[in-house]
Motif scaffolding. Structure first.
Motif, short mmCIF file in Angstrom:
data_model
loop_
_atom_site.label_atom_id
_atom_site.label_comp_id
_atom_site.label_asym_id
_atom_site.label_seq_id
_atom_site.Cartn_x
_atom_site.Cartn_y
_atom_site.Cartn_z
N THR A 25 0.86 -1.18 0.00
CA THR A 25 0.00 0.00 0.00
C THR A 25 0.90 1.24 0.00
O THR A 25 2.02 1.18 0.48
N PRO A 26 0.39 2.33 -0.53
CA PRO A 26 1.23 3.53 -0.56
C PRO A 26 1.38 4.18 0.81
O PRO A 26 0.58 3.91 1.71
N ALA A 27 2.39 5.00 0.95
CA ALA A 27 2.59 5.76 2.19
C ALA A 27 1.80 7.07 2.10
O ALA A 27 1.17 7.36 1.09
N ALA A 28 1.85 7.85 3.17
CA ALA A 28 1.17 9.14 3.15
C ALA A 28 2.09 10.19 2.54
O ALA A 28 3.29 10.19 2.79
N ALA A 29 1.52 11.05 1.73
CA ALA A 29 2.32 12.08 1.04
C ALA A 29 2.63 13.23 1.98
O ALA A 29 1.77 13.68 2.72
N THR A 30 3.88 13.71 1.93
CA THR A 30 4.24 14.90 2.71
C THR A 30 5.18 15.77 1.90
O THR A 30 5.84 15.28 0.98
N GLY A 31 5.23 17.02 2.26
CA GLY A 31 6.25 17.92 1.72
C GLY A 31 6.08 18.33 0.27
O GLY A 31 7.07 18.61 -0.40
N ALA A 32 4.85 18.36 -0.23
CA ALA A 32 4.67 18.81 -1.61
C ALA A 32 4.98 20.30 -1.72
O ALA A 32 4.63 21.07 -0.83
N PRO A 33 5.67 20.73 -2.78
CA PRO A 33 5.96 22.15 -2.94
C PRO A 33 4.71 22.92 -3.32
O PRO A 33 3.77 22.34 -3.86
N GLU A 34 4.70 24.22 -3.04
CA GLU A 34 3.65 25.10 -3.55
C GLU A 34 3.61 24.96 -5.07
O GLU A 34 4.67 24.93 -5.70
N PRO A 35 2.44 24.92 -5.65
CA PRO A 35 2.41 24.87 -7.13
C PRO A 35 2.99 26.15 -7.74
O PRO A 35 2.97 27.20 -7.10
N ALA A 36 3.49 26.02 -8.96
CA ALA A 36 4.04 27.18 -9.67
C ALA A 36 2.91 28.14 -10.02
O ALA A 36 1.77 27.73 -10.20
N GLY A 37 3.25 29.41 -10.12
CA GLY A 37 2.28 30.39 -10.54
C GLY A 37 1.85 30.15 -11.98
O GLY A 37 2.59 29.55 -12.75
N ALA A 38 0.66 30.61 -12.32
CA ALA A 38 0.15 30.39 -13.67
C ALA A 38 0.96 31.21 -14.66
O ALA A 38 1.45 32.29 -14.33
N ASP A 39 1.15 30.67 -15.84
CA ASP A 39 1.80 31.39 -16.92
C ASP A 39 0.74 31.70 -17.97
O ASP A 39 0.28 30.81 -18.67
N PRO A 40 0.34 32.96 -18.06
CA PRO A 40 -0.79 33.28 -18.96
C PRO A 40 -0.41 33.30 -20.43
O PRO A 40 -1.28 33.42 -21.28
N ARG A 41 0.88 33.16 -20.75
CA ARG A 41 1.26 33.25 -22.16
C ARG A 41 0.75 32.04 -22.93
O ARG A 41 0.67 30.94 -22.38
N PRO A 42 0.41 32.22 -24.21
CA PRO A 42 -0.04 31.06 -25.00
C PRO A 42 1.14 30.13 -25.30
O PRO A 42 2.28 30.58 -25.33
N PRO A 43 0.87 28.82 -25.50
CA PRO A 43 1.96 27.90 -25.84
C PRO A 43 2.51 28.18 -27.23
O PRO A 43 1.83 28.76 -28.07
N LEU A 44 3.73 27.76 -27.46
CA LEU A 44 4.36 27.91 -28.77
C LEU A 44 3.56 27.16 -29.82
O LEU A 44 3.04 26.09 -29.54
N PRO A 45 3.50 27.69 -31.05
CA PRO A 45 2.92 26.88 -32.12
C PRO A 45 3.74 25.59 -32.27
O PRO A 45 4.92 25.56 -31.93
#
Lengths: 465, 591
Positions: free
Chosen positions: B63-83
């Motif tokens: 069975t899996p263990a309990a998750a700890t220590g996840a980093p804060e998610p990255a801020g959103a990048d509003p730029r559109p992706p490259l073609p």
């Protein structure tokens, strides 16, 4: 399988390159500059590429079988495909205007000759596969019996040696050295049990694999012992488990016969197969390529194996994120999910689909369940939905065998986590970058020592790790 | 908990501790062997069976263990992706062009991606695309090695790049070098462990000032220079005060470097500090302080120097010349006051000491004071004045250096003169003066220069011209190649610098039109060479009286004509690649 070829993507072409140098050289040759007379007709592609000499190289590619293209080039390179073939394919792949690769002319004589010869051989092969003359069944059975006996002899010798090893104490294994194991492995090769030989060679590396090796050694010895004890009684085992034991020992299965059997019984599996991952490993001077697929309709997971000897790339090339319609023949002994392609029903297309996935607890439970069919399974391929990598404190090490725990974890949205095991530091960071701390879909293998990721879906694109 | 333990196949969540103890017992016994330990099960084989059962049972119950220590998610990048096509191009760039530390010159096979990387990044940033996230680690690695592209790469990497950089020590440099206010501000709370904010007041501002002070007091040298530069850019006064606060404890070589860091932009408020540094213990520190003061508009030092220079250079009043003429009387001595103002008394070898002092004084004198001193003349008129007694070269060279230091475009233009003037050492001096002029004037001058003098000295003049070259300049450069091709002895490798610039700066459409003339011309040259070789062979054969004599083997390697033809084709390939590359980036994503 014939008719107009769907234009390949450049990624698809680059997936065929035998190494990074070829990829780079291929890209250089993908400009129209060095090419003359580049053209395509149906599944055939050809052109002349100016090299350093006075005569240009004559390069042709046969795309009739999308998964296994054929290449021909007058250059002296031993790489396969060579940079000219890659360059020509890239030229075509990127030529959306249709100006660099002309469509439709008759192939020149040198190309026509090779293409015709190749197609003839392919048809002859197909014909012989379908209407093969009845083999001498009696002789074949006798051969099989002889082989079975040799394996049984080898297996019981190995069983004795493993028992002796523990009687004398595993501590002695540390002093045993590679030579003794190599002799034992060679004995297993002589006994026509390559599967046992490979496991013996793996044992040889354990004593030098760092702290905790006695535990790993006992685990592997016990599993190998279980296998050699099972083999002599293989006929008494349930069919599926018996097939597993045979395949683990290394008894080959003739894929043509397997396809014939399944198509006779109507048990081929047709689906749109999404390519989840393609991984090469070096095993004893052989490149082993594993390609994992997932059926879009039925959700079945399957694994294709392909081999390349010496310098050659395995012929089967299916880039992750692509998709094709085909019949698969599934091998007996279901734990390993091995299959082979029986018939293609269309060309390889790129797919924007992210496959559906499961949670960590469910994935581990599935692995546990599969052990009933194959107790030797060390891992199980699985797509995990909404998982997040957690960077480790201790950084990442590059060696998967000697590496202790890097501290990296993969967590799901239920708050569960397992150790993350990548084959290199780059993969850890690539996965972290794709996730950015947010949940992503990942394909990989889950097992006793954690999860080994192969592919992550980022912006709807399958990214190899 | 199984999965949490690195070796821990055999312990399972259900029977926890007991299972672990049982397994350890098995391992211990197996390790020692039958003679030293009673084996569970009674024998080696029996122990292996028990171990196999334990292993498979343990694995089946994972069975899996309990998750700890996840980093804060990255801020959103509003730029559109490259073609899509541009994203693939980026893969190639990252793999093959961004790795090498040195920017490469002219490469004769295939289009040269490395040369195109800067332009690619510039367009991608201009268009405001974001990279595929998974490629950011490689971009950060590239930024680490290619300091020349660092700012552009980090802008492109965006908030996700900073998020990653905070997680890995090797990438910390990106946090220091982050383009101020752009990605940092956009990332908001995106950086793990920090509540990043771009405000300079309030508690966060105070926080930042504190961090800056700590970095200044405890950081490594490069970090300290970075902190000083950053603070100077945001608040010049505070930056100088930070430097002053520790000035007396710094080592001489560090004082020099810190002083140098002020050069970027000087402020009137800096004058007292710099004046004080004129009496520094370190000679080079003193010299640098004097140099900085000489370019600080309206500084007392620049004024003192102007007075000295005015005493040395004046219009002739004796009537010895028929037209207005400048006469030069170099300083008779280098007194203590001059030395204090940074004049170096001892000349380099081979240089007269009085002319040495003169040039230093003129160089440091404020250029703006000359007009009043010389009868209200414009810089053009001053530069045009005849100079008595061979002082012209020294005087003009000193003015040129003054124009560069004081960033005076009017004087630069005057000193440059018309591009076709036959001035000695023009190319070198011209290049630096040219960089002071507005872009349009720069290209116009370069066009005239190359039209008049060809490509031999063109590299330095062209290096500062903006991209793309306007058609007249493109035409002039290609005309230079044409002339070189027609001129007997020149090979393209003599022009590798200019060829390298051409592949980066030519407008692809303009370049293609010009090359469509040049390539056939080079091919014709190849034919002419072949005919000449054939003729020579026939003549040799006739002389030997044997018409069937085989052609003499050509010495290895391509001929001159072939080299030019190859160079032009290479240039055409690269231009085509650039055009494709730009088209890929300029397609707006379909969404």
């Amino acid at each position: 399988m014939t008719g107009e070829q769907v234009r390949w993507s450049a990624e698809q072409v680059l997936g065929l390159a035998p190494d990074a140098a070829s990829r780079k050289a291929g890209i250089k040759l993908s400009a129209p500059g060095p090419w003359s007379g580049a053209a395509r007709r149906g599944d055939s592609l050809w052109g002349l590429c100016k090299g350093s000499g006075s005569k240009p190289y004559m390069t042709a590619v046969d795309l009739a079988d999308t998964a296994v293209p054929g290449y021909k080039c007058s250059c002296p390179s031993r790489k396969f495909p060579c940079k000219h073939a890659l360059g020509l394919l890239l030229l075509w792949a990127q030529d959306s205007a249709g100006t660099a690769v002309v469509s439709g002319p008759e192939p020149p004589e040198w190309a026509e000759k090779w293409l015709a010869g190749r197609r003839q051989r392919a048809e002859a092969g197909a014909a012989s596969g379908a209407g093969a003359p009845p083999v001498d069944e009696k002789a074949a059975r006798k051969r099989a019996e002889r082989r079975s006996q040799r394996i049984a002899d080898g297996a019981s010798e190995l069983e004795r040696r493993l028992g002796d090893l523990v009687d004398g104490g595993l501590a002695g294994a540390e002093r045993l050295g590679y030579a003794a194991w190599n002799d034992m492995a060679a004995r297993m090769v002589d006994a026509q049990a390559p599967g046992l030989a490979a496991r013996v060679r793996e044992l040889a590396a354990i004593p030098s694999s760092g702290p905790g090796w006695p535990s790993r050694m006992l685990t592997e010895c016990a599993l190998l012992h279980l296998l050699v004890r099972a083999y002599p009684r293989v006929d008494e085992l349930p069919d599926s488990l018996a097939a597993t034991v045979r395949s683990r020992v290394g008894v080959p299965v003739d894929s043509a016969a397997l396809i014939a059997e399944h198509s006779g019984a109507g048990t081929l599996v047709r689906d749109h197969w999404l390519v989840l991952a393609m991984k090469d490993t070096q095993e004893e001077r052989l490149t082993v390529r594993r390609i994992w697929l997932r059926g879009r309709r039925e959700g079945r997971t399957a694994m294709l194996l392909s081999f390349g000897a010496a310098q050659r790339t395995p012929e089967l090339a299916l880039p992750p994120g692509s998709e094709f319609d085909a019949d698969l023949a599934i091998y007996p002994g279901g734990g390993q999910l091995r299959a082979t392609i029986a018939t293609h029903h269309g060309p390889l297309a790129s797919s924007g689909a992210t496959p559906p996935g499961t949670t960590l607890a469910a994935a581990l439970a599935e692995y546990g369940g599969a052990l009933a069919e194959d107790p030797w399974l060390s891992s199980r391929p699985v797509v995990l939905a909404a998982v997040t990598p957690i960077p480790g404190e201790r950084g990442a090490t590059d060696d998967p065998v000697t590496a202790g725990d890097t501290g990296w974890r993969l967590a799901d949205t239920e708050g569960a986590a397992v150790p993350l095991r990548c084959s290199g530091e780059k993969s850890y960071w690539r996965l972290a970058a794709a996730s950015g701390g947010a949940p992503v879909t990942v394909f990989g293998e889950i097992g006793a020592d954690g999860f080994r990721p192969h592919t992550v879906w980022s912006d709807g694109e399958a990214v190899e790790l | 908990m199984t999965c949490a333990a690195p070796t821990g196949d055999a312990d399972s969540a259900t029977d926890g501790g007991t299972a672990t103890a049982e397994w350890d017992e098995l391992v211990g016994a197996a390790l020692l062997g039958r003679e030293r330990r009673a084996l569970p099960g009674g024998s080696g084989p029996a122990l292996l069976v028990l171990a196999a059962v334990r292993t498979v049972r343990g694995r089946a119950g994972l069975t899996p263990a309990a998750a700890t220590g996840a980093p804060e998610p990255a801020g959103a990048d509003p730029r559109p992706p490259l073609p899509r096509a541009a994203a693939l191009r980026l893969t190639h760039l990252v793999r093959y062009a961004l790795r090498s530390t040195a920017a490469r010159g002219w490469n004769t096979t295939g289009g040269d991606l490395a040369a195109l990387a800067p332009e690619w990044l510039e367009i991608a940033n201009e268009q405001g695309y974001r990279p595929p996230p998974w490629q950011i680690p490689e971009l950060l690695d590239a930024a680490r090695h290619r300091t020349d592209l660092r700012a552009a790469v980090l802008t492109f990497a965006g908030p996700r790049g900073l998020w990653l950089a905070a997680l890995r020590p090797e990438w910390r440099f990106a946090l220091r070098a982050a383009p101020a206010g752009t990605a940092t501000a956009a990332s908001g709370s995106g950086q793990p462990g920090s509540k990043g904010s771009d405000g300079s007041d309030g508690p966060d501002g105070a926080d930042r000032a504190e961090r800056q002070r700590r970095l200044w007091e405890e950081g490594l040298f490069a970090e300290r220079v970075g902190a000083l530069t950053a603070l100077r850019a945001a608040d010049p006064e505070a930056g100088r005060e930070l430097l002053v606060s520790t000035w007396s404890q710094e080592r001489a070589e560090d004082r020099l470097m810190f002083l140098d860091a002020l050069r970027e932009e000087l402020y009137p408020g800096d004058e007292p500090f710099l004046e004080a540094a004129l009496t520094d213990r370190g000679r080079t520190v003193r010299a640098t302080a004097a140099e900085l003061l000489s370019v600080l508009p309206g500084s007392a030092l620049a004024g003192r120097m102007a007075v000295r220079a005015g005493a040395c250079v004046a219009l002739d009043r004796t009537g010895a010349y028929s037209t207005d003429t400048l006469v030069v009387e170099p300083p008779p001595e280098c007194d203590a006051a001059m030395t204090r103002d940074g004049v170096v008394a001892k000349p380099p070898q081979g240089r007269g000491e009085r002319s040495w002092w003169l040039t230093q004084v003129v160089e440091a004198a404020s250029l703006g004071r000359w007009s009043a001193h010389l009868g209200g003349r414009t810089p053009e008129e001053i530069v045009a004045l005849p100079v008595a007694d061979d002082w012209r070269d020294d005087l003009h060279a000193a003015w040129s250096r003054a124009a560069v230091h004081q960033r005076d475009a009017a004087w630069a233009r005057a000193l440059l003169g018309p591009p076709d003037a036959p001035v000695a050492e023009a190319a070198d001096r011209a290049a630096t003066l040219l960089s002071l002029m507005p872009p349009a004037d720069r290209t116009a001058w370069a066009t005239g220069f190359i039209s008049a003098k060809g490509l031999t000295d063109a590299y330095r003049v062209l290096a500062d011209c903006p991209t793309p070259w306007p058609p007249p300049l493109a035409k002039a450069v290609m005309g230079g190649f044409h002339a070189a091709l027609r001129r007997g002895a020149s090979h393209p490798n003599h022009y590798s610098g200019v060829l390298g610039l051409a592949q980066q700066h030519l407008d692809p459409a303009v370049g293609r039109a010009l090359l469509s003339v040049l390539i056939p011309e080079a091919d014709r040259a190849v034919e002419v060479e072949a005919e000449a070789a054939e003729k020579a062979r026939r003549e040799a054969a006739a002389a030997a009286g044997d018409a069937s004599q085989p052609a003499p083997r050509r010495g290895g390697g391509p001929t001159r004509g072939e080299q030019w033809a190859a160079a032009f084709r290479q240039l055409a390939d690269t231009l085509e690649l650039r055009e494709v590359m730009r088209a890929e980036l300029e397609t707006r994503p379909a969404r």
